[in-house]
Write a protein that holds these residues in place. Structure first.
Motif, PDB file in Angstrom:
ATOM      1  N   THR A  70      20.994  53.551   9.807  1.00 49.61           N
ATOM      2  CA  THR A  70      22.338  52.974   9.915  1.00 49.61           C
ATOM      3  C   THR A  70      23.161  53.800  10.882  1.00 49.61           C
ATOM      4  O   THR A  70      23.332  54.996  10.698  1.00 49.61           O
ATOM      5  CB  THR A  70      23.032  52.927   8.539  1.00 49.61           C
ATOM      6  OG1 THR A  70      22.139  52.387   7.570  1.00 49.61           O
ATOM      7  CG2 THR A  70      24.311  52.099   8.613  1.00 49.61           C
ATOM      8  N   TYR A  98      21.814  49.057  13.007  1.00 45.79           N
ATOM      9  CA  TYR A  98      20.699  49.929  12.642  1.00 45.79           C
ATOM     10  C   TYR A  98      19.871  50.267  13.869  1.00 45.79           C
ATOM     11  O   TYR A  98      19.563  49.390  14.676  1.00 45.79           O
ATOM     12  CB  TYR A  98      19.786  49.242  11.611  1.00 45.79           C
ATOM     13  CG  TYR A  98      20.499  48.894  10.340  1.00 45.79           C
ATOM     14  CD1 TYR A  98      20.502  49.771   9.261  1.00 45.79           C
ATOM     15  CD2 TYR A  98      21.189  47.694  10.220  1.00 45.79           C
ATOM     16  CE1 TYR A  98      21.178  49.459   8.092  1.00 45.79           C
ATOM     17  CE2 TYR A  98      21.865  47.374   9.045  1.00 45.79           C
ATOM     18  CZ  TYR A  98      21.857  48.260   7.996  1.00 45.79           C
ATOM     19  OH  TYR A  98      22.520  47.950   6.849  1.00 45.79           O
ATOM     20  N   ARG A 100      16.245  51.303  15.367  1.00 45.00           N
ATOM     21  CA  ARG A 100      14.852  51.101  14.965  1.00 45.00           C
ATOM     22  C   ARG A 100      13.944  51.738  16.004  1.00 45.00           C
ATOM     23  O   ARG A 100      14.229  51.668  17.201  1.00 45.00           O
ATOM     24  CB  ARG A 100      14.551  49.616  14.823  1.00 45.00           C
ATOM     25  CG  ARG A 100      15.463  48.951  13.796  1.00 45.00           C
ATOM     26  CD  ARG A 100      15.187  47.500  13.605  1.00 45.00           C
ATOM     27  NE  ARG A 100      15.303  46.762  14.847  1.00 45.00           N
ATOM     28  CZ  ARG A 100      14.835  45.543  15.016  1.00 45.00           C
ATOM     29  NH1 ARG A 100      14.225  44.929  14.047  1.00 45.00           N
ATOM     30  NH2 ARG A 100      14.975  44.924  16.172  1.00 45.00           N
ATOM     31  N   ASP A 105      18.300  48.199  18.839  1.00 46.55           N
ATOM     32  CA  ASP A 105      19.127  48.225  17.634  1.00 46.55           C
ATOM     33  C   ASP A 105      19.317  46.794  17.136  1.00 46.55           C
ATOM     34  O   ASP A 105      19.241  45.837  17.905  1.00 46.55           O
ATOM     35  CB  ASP A 105      20.514  48.812  17.940  1.00 46.55           C
ATOM     36  CG  ASP A 105      20.464  50.292  18.263  1.00 46.55           C
ATOM     37  OD1 ASP A 105      19.389  50.913  18.142  1.00 46.55           O
ATOM     38  OD2 ASP A 105      21.529  50.831  18.625  1.00 46.55           O
ATOM     39  N   LEU A 137      18.077  43.714   3.948  1.00 50.58           N
ATOM     40  CA  LEU A 137      17.443  44.736   4.773  1.00 50.58           C
ATOM     41  C   LEU A 137      15.946  44.451   4.970  1.00 50.58           C
ATOM     42  O   LEU A 137      15.408  44.652   6.066  1.00 50.58           O
ATOM     43  CB  LEU A 137      17.663  46.125   4.175  1.00 50.58           C
ATOM     44  CG  LEU A 137      19.102  46.617   4.165  1.00 50.58           C
ATOM     45  CD1 LEU A 137      19.233  47.910   3.374  1.00 50.58           C
ATOM     46  CD2 LEU A 137      19.645  46.785   5.575  1.00 50.58           C
ATOM     47  N   ILE A 142      14.366  46.284   8.155  1.00 50.59           N
ATOM     48  CA  ILE A 142      14.938  47.639   8.091  1.00 50.59           C
ATOM     49  C   ILE A 142      14.206  48.475   7.044  1.00 50.59           C
ATOM     50  O   ILE A 142      13.938  49.649   7.244  1.00 50.59           O
ATOM     51  CB  ILE A 142      16.446  47.597   7.794  1.00 50.59           C
ATOM     52  CG1 ILE A 142      17.189  46.739   8.815  1.00 50.59           C
ATOM     53  CG2 ILE A 142      17.041  48.994   7.708  1.00 50.59           C
ATOM     54  CD1 ILE A 142      17.086  47.221  10.231  1.00 50.59           C
TER      55      ILE A 142
END
Length: 144
Positions: A70, A98, A100, A105, A137, A142
């Protein structure tokens, strides 16, 4: 009441983002919440107190948010539904970003409905209703 609620959530978002950076002010945290609160989600309903356990839970929560990448929490919109002179529901539309690995993102929109009480000109959260954060999520890759 609406201007003070909007100002409160600007402060809340700023607090959230500073806490994501590892700079959580426990006194400021305590000032955002009423002495007791209620929370509801698809996982059930819980109650809590604005005490050391809340502070510890929040410290762990922000560490988890950092762990899953995050980067930022931004308010898209706030709609206030008055209940009486001292209470309202603040419908807050958030966007979380977020990071990654090896991918761009990703930004995810979600809403939380906060039960607010304003006494002596000080709004505080005394409850919230949220959707299934973990499912959202997972849906966006995520978390597994």
């Amino acid at each position: 009441m609406e201007p003070s609620i909007r100002k409160f959530f600007e402060r809340y978002a700023d607090f959230f983002n500073r806490s994501l950076g590892g700079n959580m002010d426990e006194n400021e945290l305590a000032s955002l919440y009423a002495p007791a609160f209620i929370a509801a989600s698809p996982n059930g309903v819980m109650t809590g107190k604005n005490d050391d356990q809340l502070r510890q839970t929040m410290v762990e929560g922000y560490a988890h948010y950092r762990e899953i990448g995050t980067k930022d929490m931004r308010i898209r919109d706030i709609r206030v539904s008055a209940i009486d002179d001292h209470h309202c529901v603040a419908h807050v539309a958030w966007t979380a970003t977020y990071a990654r690995q090896d991918r761009p993102d990703i930004s995810i929109d979600f809403d939380v409905h906060y039960l607010m009480q304003e006494l002596d000109g000080e709004p505080k959260v005394f409850g919230w209703v949220a959707g299934d954060e973990q499912e959202l999520l997972r849906k966006h890759g995520i978390v597994l």
